[in-house]
Design a protein around this motif. Structure first.
Motif, PDB file in Angstrom:
ATOM      1  N   GLY A 152      10.977  -0.095   0.006  1.00  0.00           N
ATOM      2  CA  GLY A 152      12.098   0.566  -0.419  1.00  0.00           C
ATOM      3  C   GLY A 152      11.880   2.173  -0.653  1.00  0.00           C
ATOM      4  N   HIS A 153      10.736   2.496  -1.373  1.00  0.00           N
ATOM      5  CA  HIS A 153      10.596   3.730  -1.610  1.00  0.00           C
ATOM      6  C   HIS A 153      10.556   4.704  -0.521  1.00  0.00           C
ATOM      7  N   TYR A 154      10.204   4.170   0.314  1.00  0.00           N
ATOM      8  CA  TYR A 154       9.788   5.180   1.772  1.00  0.00           C
ATOM      9  C   TYR A 154      11.346   5.610   2.236  1.00  0.00           C
TER      10      TYR A 154
ATOM     11  N   LEU B 285       4.312   6.895  -4.013  1.00  0.00           N
ATOM     12  CA  LEU B 285       5.544   7.480  -3.993  1.00  0.00           C
ATOM     13  C   LEU B 285       6.605   6.683  -4.787  1.00  0.00           C
ATOM     14  N   ASP B 286       7.395   7.159  -5.540  1.00  0.00           N
ATOM     15  CA  ASP B 286       8.341   6.333  -6.290  1.00  0.00           C
ATOM     16  C   ASP B 286       9.581   7.408  -6.675  1.00  0.00           C
ATOM     17  N   VAL B 287      10.936   6.731  -6.059  1.00  0.00           N
ATOM     18  CA  VAL B 287      11.915   7.617  -6.086  1.00  0.00           C
ATOM     19  C   VAL B 287      12.941   7.153  -7.318  1.00  0.00           C
ATOM     20  N   THR B 288      12.213   6.257  -8.150  1.00  0.00           N
ATOM     21  CA  THR B 288      13.089   5.699  -9.419  1.00  0.00           C
ATOM     22  C   THR B 288      12.437   6.007 -10.754  1.00  0.00           C
ATOM     23  N   GLY B 289      11.685   7.034 -10.709  1.00  0.00           N
ATOM     24  CA  GLY B 289      11.126   7.362 -12.039  1.00  0.00           C
ATOM     25  C   GLY B 289       9.529   7.060 -12.566  1.00  0.00           C
ATOM     26  N   GLY B 290       9.047   5.975 -11.700  1.00  0.00           N
ATOM     27  CA  GLY B 290       7.657   5.761 -11.890  1.00  0.00           C
ATOM     28  C   GLY B 290       7.445   5.097 -13.142  1.00  0.00           C
ATOM     29  N   MET B 291       6.362   5.647 -13.854  1.00  0.00           N
ATOM     30  CA  MET B 291       5.682   5.236 -15.065  1.00  0.00           C
ATOM     31  C   MET B 291       6.740   5.431 -16.084  1.00  0.00           C
TER      32      MET B 291
ATOM     33  N   ASN C 196       0.842  -1.242  -0.188  1.00  0.00           N
ATOM     34  CA  ASN C 196       0.128   0.129   0.026  1.00  0.00           C
ATOM     35  C   ASN C 196       0.965   1.258  -0.091  1.00  0.00           C
ATOM     36  N   LYS C 197       1.176   1.653  -1.258  1.00  0.00           N
ATOM     37  CA  LYS C 197       2.160   2.883  -1.215  1.00  0.00           C
ATOM     38  C   LYS C 197       1.738   4.235  -0.344  1.00  0.00           C
ATOM     39  N   ARG C 198       0.351   4.147   0.106  1.00  0.00           N
ATOM     40  CA  ARG C 198       0.325   5.437   0.851  1.00  0.00           C
ATOM     41  C   ARG C 198       0.612   5.167   2.431  1.00  0.00           C
TER      42      ARG C 198
ATOM     43  N   LEU D 131       9.949   5.792 -16.346  1.00  0.00           N
ATOM     44  CA  LEU D 131      10.887   5.202 -16.249  1.00  0.00           C
ATOM     45  C   LEU D 131      10.645   3.649 -16.866  1.00  0.00           C
ATOM     46  N   LYS D 132       9.538   3.277 -16.138  1.00  0.00           N
ATOM     47  CA  LYS D 132       8.905   1.797 -16.637  1.00  0.00           C
ATOM     48  C   LYS D 132       8.748   1.617 -18.333  1.00  0.00           C
ATOM     49  N   LEU D 133       8.231   2.694 -18.852  1.00  0.00           N
ATOM     50  CA  LEU D 133       8.105   2.719 -20.448  1.00  0.00           C
ATOM     51  C   LEU D 133       9.323   2.743 -21.162  1.00  0.00           C
TER      52      LEU D 133
ATOM     53  N   GLY E  19      13.331  -1.895  -9.735  1.00  0.00           N
ATOM     54  CA  GLY E  19      13.102  -3.370 -10.168  1.00  0.00           C
ATOM     55  C   GLY E  19      12.889  -3.476 -11.885  1.00  0.00           C
ATOM     56  N   ASP E  20      12.369  -2.143 -12.341  1.00  0.00           N
ATOM     57  CA  ASP E  20      12.001  -2.193 -13.682  1.00  0.00           C
ATOM     58  C   ASP E  20      13.418  -2.330 -14.491  1.00  0.00           C
ATOM     59  N   SER E  21      14.582  -1.692 -14.024  1.00  0.00           N
ATOM     60  CA  SER E  21      15.746  -1.686 -14.812  1.00  0.00           C
ATOM     61  C   SER E  21      16.296  -3.124 -14.610  1.00  0.00           C
TER      62      SER E  21
HETATM   63 MG   LIG Z   1       7.960   1.974  -9.913  1.00  0.00          MG
END
Ligand SMILES: [Mg+2]
Ligand SMILES: Nc1ncnc2c1ncn2[C@@H]1O[C@H](COP(=O)(O)OP(=O)(O)OP(=O)(O)O)[C@@H](O)[C@H]1O
Length: 254
Positions: free
Chosen positions: A52-54, A199-205, A16-18, A207-209, A148-150
């Motif tokens: 992790g992001h927290y 919350l996403d410190v790695t670029g969210g959608m 739960n990202k919140r 970077l995923k794209l 994780g996406d990378s």
């Molecule tokens: Mg992400």
């Protein structure tokens, strides 16, 4: 190795990202049931979500290599380990026997380790499911987060995966106007609202794209499906037509 499918379990699905350090047990359970029905070789990568992001956010860690707080590195990593143990245990409950590997044993310094492919293939030959995650990696005194996406992209290319399935808490990729893009070209560009609502410190959608398109440019089909809808995940894992976004793998198009 016969068919290999890589599944990215989005942190937006399994946590739960919140709420800091909160697992979405119901979603993780359902996703694990879906995984238990896959009949191909499977490799799982999970994201950080509110684990992790927290801490990464709290201590200013990001994808850029920098000198960061030791406490921040330790706390981000232990949170990821904790989430990894929970995910591994829930999978086990559904009869999915996972072999957990910290990312540093597979990748580092911008590349997959020399024995990475052999290690993963050896695990899958024995019928277990390798599982790894986004993490903080060291580089000569500095650290950064490898999302994780990378990792998914690096392993997909190294292992020549047949298919990659990214799951998140939305139905796929939306273009402006909240329109779901069913078919994404390997070079299509989209305006993606940043930062995302979680919350996403790695670029969210965004970077995923990028990572997904890079995978597809190497000939691998990439699916974006809603991980909160297990029946969609099952279909995507099988390579069937499903509600979501698809990037067709296209070789020789570089
Ligand atoms: Mg992400
Ligand atoms: N154009 C877009 N299409 C789809 N989702 C978008 C878009 N722009 C922003 N988002 C947001 O991206 C989020 C998914 O990315 P996010 O990085 O938060 O999840 P995740 O990758 O599953 O989590 P983690 O990084 O922890 O693994 C969605 O919750 C959605 O709100």
């Amino acid at each position: 190795l016969e068919k290999l499918v890589i599944l990215k379990m989005g942190g937006s699905v399994i946590t739960n990202k919140r709420i800091p350090m909160a697992v979405n047990l119901e979603a993780l359970d359902a996703l694990s049931v879906a995984v238990s029905q896959a009949s191909t070789n499977l490799l799982i990568v999970h994201g950080g979500g509110s684990f992790g992001h927290y801490y990464a956010k709290q201590f200013g860690l990001g994808t850029e290599l920098k000198a960061v707080s030791r406490e921040g590195v330790a706390k981000t990593r232990s949170a990821m380990l904790q989430l990894n143990i929970i995910v591994t245990k829930i999978l086990e409950k559904q009869g999915v026997y996972a072999y957990s590997l910290p990312p540093a044993s597979l990748v580092g310094f911008g590349r997959v380790a020399a024995h990475g492919a052999e290690l993963l293939e050896s695990i899958m030959e024995g019928g277990l499911v390798p599982i790894t995650y986004g993490d903080v990696l060291p580089n000569h005194g500095r650290y950064n987060i490898l999302s994780g996406d990378s990792i998914t992209r690096m392993l997909a290319l190294c292992l020549k995966a047949d298919r990659v399935v990214f799951t998140s808490d939305v139905d796929g990729l939306y273009a402006s106007g909240n329109k779901l893009v069913r078919s994404i070209g390997i070079r299509d560009k989209f305006a993606i609202d940043q930062p995302d609502r979680g919350l996403d410190v790695t670029g969210g959608m965004a970077l995923k794209l990028c990572e997904a398109q890079e995978i597809a440019r190497n000939g691998v089909d990439v699916y974006f499906v809603n991980g909160l809808k297990p029946e969609r995940v099952i279909k995507a894992l099988k390579g069937e037509i499903v509600e979501g976004s698809l990037i067709r793998g296209t070789r020789n198009a570089r």
